[in-house]
Design an enzyme around this catalytic site. Structure first.
Site, short mmCIF file in Angstrom:
data_model
loop_
_atom_site.label_atom_id
_atom_site.label_comp_id
_atom_site.label_asym_id
_atom_site.label_seq_id
_atom_site.Cartn_x
_atom_site.Cartn_y
_atom_site.Cartn_z
N HIS A 328 0.81 -1.23 0.00
CA HIS A 328 0.00 0.00 0.00
C HIS A 328 0.84 1.27 0.00
O HIS A 328 0.28 2.36 0.16
CB HIS A 328 -0.93 0.04 1.22
CG HIS A 328 -1.92 -1.06 1.28
ND1 HIS A 328 -3.22 -0.91 0.82
CD2 HIS A 328 -1.83 -2.32 1.73
CE1 HIS A 328 -3.87 -2.06 1.00
NE2 HIS A 328 -3.05 -2.92 1.55
N LYS A 507 -8.68 13.34 5.01
CA LYS A 507 -7.75 12.21 4.92
C LYS A 507 -6.75 12.39 6.04
O LYS A 507 -6.71 13.44 6.69
CB LYS A 507 -7.04 12.19 3.57
CG LYS A 507 -6.45 13.56 3.17
CD LYS A 507 -5.84 13.57 1.78
CE LYS A 507 -6.84 13.72 0.66
NZ LYS A 507 -7.17 12.45 -0.02
N ARG A 508 -5.92 11.36 6.30
CA ARG A 508 -4.89 11.53 7.31
C ARG A 508 -3.98 12.70 6.95
O ARG A 508 -3.78 13.02 5.78
CB ARG A 508 -4.07 10.25 7.43
CG ARG A 508 -4.79 9.16 8.19
CD ARG A 508 -5.09 9.58 9.62
NE ARG A 508 -3.88 9.62 10.42
CZ ARG A 508 -3.52 8.69 11.29
NH1 ARG A 508 -4.30 7.64 11.50
NH2 ARG A 508 -2.41 8.80 11.97
N LYS A 513 0.44 14.34 1.24
CA LYS A 513 -0.95 14.62 0.83
C LYS A 513 -1.20 16.12 0.63
O LYS A 513 -2.21 16.52 0.09
CB LYS A 513 -1.93 14.05 1.86
CG LYS A 513 -1.89 12.52 1.94
CD LYS A 513 -2.81 11.99 3.04
CE LYS A 513 -2.65 10.51 3.32
NZ LYS A 513 -3.36 9.64 2.34
N THR A 615 -8.87 6.24 -1.56
CA THR A 615 -10.21 5.65 -1.69
C THR A 615 -11.27 6.71 -1.39
O THR A 615 -12.41 6.60 -1.85
CB THR A 615 -10.38 4.44 -0.75
OG1 THR A 615 -9.84 4.78 0.53
CG2 THR A 615 -9.68 3.22 -1.29
N LYS A 619 -15.09 7.76 -3.11
CA LYS A 619 -16.34 8.03 -2.38
C LYS A 619 -16.98 9.32 -2.89
O LYS A 619 -18.19 9.38 -3.13
CB LYS A 619 -16.07 8.11 -0.87
CG LYS A 619 -15.65 6.76 -0.28
CD LYS A 619 -15.00 6.87 1.10
CE LYS A 619 -14.29 5.54 1.40
NZ LYS A 619 -13.36 5.62 2.55
C1 26Q Z 1 3.79 0.31 10.23
C2 26Q Z 1 4.70 -0.03 11.23
C3 26Q Z 1 4.52 0.38 12.53
C4 26Q Z 1 3.40 1.13 12.84
C5 26Q Z 1 2.48 1.47 11.85
C6 26Q Z 1 2.67 1.07 10.54
C7 26Q Z 1 1.69 1.44 9.50
C8 26Q Z 1 0.33 1.55 9.80
C9 26Q Z 1 -0.60 1.90 8.84
C10 26Q Z 1 2.07 1.69 8.19
C11 26Q Z 1 1.14 2.04 7.22
C12 26Q Z 1 -0.21 2.15 7.54
C13 26Q Z 1 -1.25 2.54 6.60
C14 26Q Z 1 -1.08 2.73 5.30
C15 26Q Z 1 -2.19 3.15 4.44
O1 26Q Z 1 -3.30 3.41 4.91
N1 26Q Z 1 -1.97 3.26 3.13
C16 26Q Z 1 -3.03 3.66 2.24
O2 26Q Z 1 -3.69 2.50 1.78
C17 26Q Z 1 -4.85 2.82 1.03
C18 26Q Z 1 -5.56 1.54 0.68
O3 26Q Z 1 -4.83 0.82 -0.26
C19 26Q Z 1 -4.47 3.63 -0.21
O4 26Q Z 1 -5.65 4.01 -0.87
C20 26Q Z 1 -3.66 4.87 0.18
O5 26Q Z 1 -3.19 5.52 -0.98
C21 26Q Z 1 -2.49 4.46 1.06
O6 26Q Z 1 -1.82 5.61 1.54
#
Ligand code: 26Q
Length: 764
Positions: A328, A507-508, A513, A615, A619
């Site tokens: 991702h 979004k986050r 972003k 995503t 929406k």
């Molecule tokens: C990793 C290690 C330690 C702690 C946290 C994490 C961690 C947690 C969440 C790393 C990444 C995430 C989340 C990533 C994420 O949400 N990516 C998004 O995924 C969506 C679904 O595929 C995409 O639409 C977005 O573009 C992408 O940013």
């Protein structure tokens, strides 16, 4: 089910569970009893599905961002009207459950995608079960104090969890080198639309093995018991609030191993009841790894199979048929890696298997570019790619970048492994539920099959120039904006005008972003208005919603900056009747439902090449909103479906970004554009007050010297496109674009994504 029988059971449930009459029950009691009664209607079908032995998928994910289940479940069961009638007959407002907390067991896109995927799989009749963690506290609750983000614990369980069932009997023990804990599964039914099928989301909760060790108690070791409980329960205590950044904490590693060890043991235990031939495990279950967070499932399966008597080679061969991996993120710094020392400290058997995997890769590939362990660090993405049958990106452009860039070397030797599956969203929650009036209008024109056949929205094309339909669309959008304005008044204490343009970025918060680019554009417009320029700019409300990781300094600085801008503009008598800025607090799934159907321009402005898919963009599109954005992630495919000319596209493309970065000097751009410079100077010239924290100066310095995401470079084209969009707002051209987007959103149903996974990867 009728509303009469519902009332009867509802009363019974309130009586059994709480000993109260319906008239005296409080909201929490009503919520839990109603939830349990609804479950009563599906439990039988659910049991059937649980005991089926057909080939299934285990969707392994550290996050499931579910949001509220009550209304979504009622929708998919087709009982909304009955329940409404029943509640209202007792004087209970159907909407009162909107006060119930979201289940926010995820950060953002990745977690919400997992939730949409489970709902879609159940709705199209595919057996896909989710496995994850039952965090005691989900993503923190956000508020603003002096414009700074403030975090509080998200005690989502204070409302109860009527949709889950504790399966004590199916608990397993997870062993760490220093202590062992019990993993207790909680199962939630995933109810497909029109009850098509019912799958399971199994979330593991960590507990002490012996809750009450009376021997220790006798020996006056009461304190020790408390300590053991704490160490066990700590594992699933809280969701890590990072999104798109890696944090190598020991507790995070414990969480990951806890999740995968419990899941693999569970699945192998069940498989052993139907077969002792492990070489056919993949005919029973295939695992999809949602990013690297559950990748330790690979060595864990190998470990468990070797304890069952298989050789390492045979176990690895089985793993290779059983796992697939979704990436991702493009950003290198977000890729997970664990020091081997830490792995040995907590889970030595897994450390050994990782070393064996590294030997295997040496033996088979014998090329320094390919490794799992290097310099005593384990690289989780490499492990996943080496073992997985298929590796997928989440939008076409993203998969191309993985193949040509991020995992270039791997693609060279394993071209057949790499596939694209463009993300999607469930049209049940993201149109039927959040925008019921629009849904009804659509059904009036094209029938009621579209929620499970979203491609049929294209039949709306023949109504795009139909005056009545356009009027209906306008009116519904306006009503949704009124509802949102009410909600914002209530929750943020800010009054906004539903007749103004709603320009929304939700979004986050992340530098890539580029909420900062949006913020600077607002300041630009503010100064232009002050100077008497932009005479015919329509009234605009700029809306933001975003949480920052608590430890992400720059993201928090940007939140403060935007809140300061809101303060300046909203309190400027001269200007606040023309533009306003609102940063909503605690943006979450339920807030999104309200924002997505009330938006005029969808801001999707990441630097090209950075947003894997997005995503939220889908929406908005589905709800008839044009994108104001860059050619990044799924925006590219949105333009392909709805027409680039029907969206507002600006900025550097991926190719241009590469080119520009060769020789980039943001300072020169800022100094060469007086209007941009004036806006940037506000960060240091006393316009704003950052309570002497220096956060605004940090933003200033970044823009001048460290503008990694080309904010300065894209500024001019962004402004130009944004002003053009605002100018067009309300015209026939504008509404044409809205409807073009809605009519062509079919591709972005997560039903289509699931079908792609089935055809290309799972073969179930
Ligand atoms: C990793 C290690 C330690 C702690 C946290 C994490 C961690 C947690 C969440 C790393 C990444 C995430 C989340 C990533 C994420 O949400 N990516 C998004 O995924 C969506 C679904 O595929 C995409 O639409 C977005 O573009 C992408 O940013």
């Amino acid at each position: 089910m009728t509303s009469n029988s519902l009332i009867k059971e509802f009363k019974q449930s309130l009586n059994y569970d709480y000993g109260v009459e319906i008239e005296n029950a409080n909201l929490k009691e009503l919520y839990n009893s109603l939830g349990k009664v609804l479950m009563g209607y599906v439990n039988k079908d659910w049991q059937k599905s649980i005991h089926s032995t057909s080939k299934r998928v285990g969707y392994l994910s550290a996050e499931f961002l579910i949001g509220r289940l009550l209304y979504a479940n009622m929708l998919n069961m087709g009982v909304i009207e009955d329940v409404k009638k029943a509640l209202e007959s007792k004087g209970i407002d159907f909407n009162s459950f909107e006060d119930v907390e979201d289940a926010a067991l995820g950060n953002g896109g990745l977690g919400r995608l997992a939730a949409c995927f489970l709902e879609s799989a159940a709705s199209i009749g595919k057996k896909v079960d989710g496995y994850g963690l039952r965090y005691r506290f989900g993503l923190f609750k956000q508020s603003f104090v002096d414009g700074f983000q403030n975090e509080e614990a998200d005690d989502w369980l204070k409302w109860g969890d009527p949709f889950s069932f504790r399966k004590e009997d199916e608990s397993v023990i997870v062993n760490f080198a220093d202590y062992s804990v019990r993993a207790v599964p909680y199962d939630t039914a995933v109810i497909g639309y029109n009850l098509k099928t019912i799958n399971t989301l199994r979330l593991w909760q960590s507990e002490a093995i012996n809750k009450f060790d009376f021997k220790a108690f006798d020996n006056m070791q009461g304190l020790k018991i408390a300590e053991n409980d704490y160490k066990a329960e700590e594992i699933t205590a809280v969701l890590y609030p990072n999104d798109n950044t890696y944090e190598g904490k020991k507790l995070r590693l414990r969480q990951q191993y806890f999740m995968v060890s419990a899941t693999i043991q569970d699945v192998v235990n069940k498989y052993k009841k139907i077969s002792n031939d492990f070489t056919k495990l993949n005919e029973y279950i295939i695992f999809q790894l949602n990013d690297t967070h559950p990748v330790l499932a690979i060595p864990e399966l190998i470990r468990v199979l070797t304890t069952e008597g298989l050789s390492f080679e045979d176990a690895l061969a089985i793993a290779k048929k059983t796992f697939n991996f979704t990436n991702h993120t493009i950003m290198g710094e977000a890729l997970e890696r664990w020091p081997l020392g830490m792995i040995y400290e907590l889970i030595p058997a897994i450390g050994e298997i990782l070393k064996m995997l590294e030997n295997d890769i040496r033996h088979n590939l014998n090329d320094h570019r390919f490794f799992i362990v290097r310099d005593d660090v384990a690289y989780m993405a490499n492990l996943a790619i080496y073992v997985a049958g298929k590796v997928n990106g989440v939008a076409r452009i993203h998969t191309e970048i993985l193949k040509n860039d991020t995992f270039k070397d791997w693609y060279e030797i394993y071209p057949e492994k790499f596939v694209n599956v463009t993300n999607g969203i469930t049209p049940r929650r993201w149109l039927l539920l959040n925008n019921p009036k629009m849904a009804k209008e659509i059904t009036k024109l094209i029938g009621d099959k579209w929620p499970t056949n979203l491609d049929s929205l294209v039949n709306l094309e023949s109504y795009i120039n139909n005056k009545e339909f356009v009027e209906a669309f306008k009116n519904i959008k306006h009503e949704n904006k009124l509802i949102l304005a009410d909600y914002i008044k209530k929750h943020e204490g800010i009054e906004i005008d539903a007749d103004s343009i709603f320009d929304i970025q939700i979004k986050r918060l992340h530098e890539y972003k580029r909420q900062l680019l949006n913020a600077l554009s607002i300041l630009y417009i503010y100064f232009e208005l002050k100077e008497g320029n932009l005479k015919d700019l329509p009234k605009v409300t700029f809306i933001f919603g975003a949480k920052s990781a608590p430890g992400y300094y720059m993201a928090k600085a940007i939140i403060k900056f935007i809140n300061e801008i809101a303060n300046l503009i909203n309190n400027d008598q001269e200007i606040s009747s023309r533009i306003k800025v609102v940063f909503v607090q605690n943006y979450n799934v339920s807030y999104a439902e309200k924002l997505v159907c009330a938006c005029d321009f969808s801001e999707q402005i990441s630097m090209a090449g950075m947003e894997a898919s997005g995503t939220g963009n889908m929406k908005f599109m589905l709800n008839g909103t044009p994108t104001l954005g860059t050619l990044d992630g799924a925006n590219v495919e949105i333009c392909e479906e709805a027409g680039k000319e029907n969206n507002y596209i600006f900025g550097a493309t991926v190719e241009e970004v590469k080119e520009v970065k060769n020789n980039y000097n943001s300072g020169a751009i800022i100094n060469g554009n007086l209007k941009l410079k004036r806006v940037v100077e506000t960060l240091v010239d006393g316009t704003f007050n950052d309570n002497n924290t220096g956060v605004l100066k940090s933003i200033y310095d970044t823009l001048y010297h460290n503008d990694t995401y080309l904010v300065a470079y894209d500024f001019a084209s962004y402004i130009e496109t944004k002003l053009k969009a605002f100018k067009e707002y309300g015209s026939n051209e504008y509404f044409y674009k809205c409807l073009k987007n809605m009519a062509n959103a079919g591709k972005f149903s997560s039903d289509r994504s699931i079908r792609d996974y089935v055809e290309e990867i799972w073969h179930i």
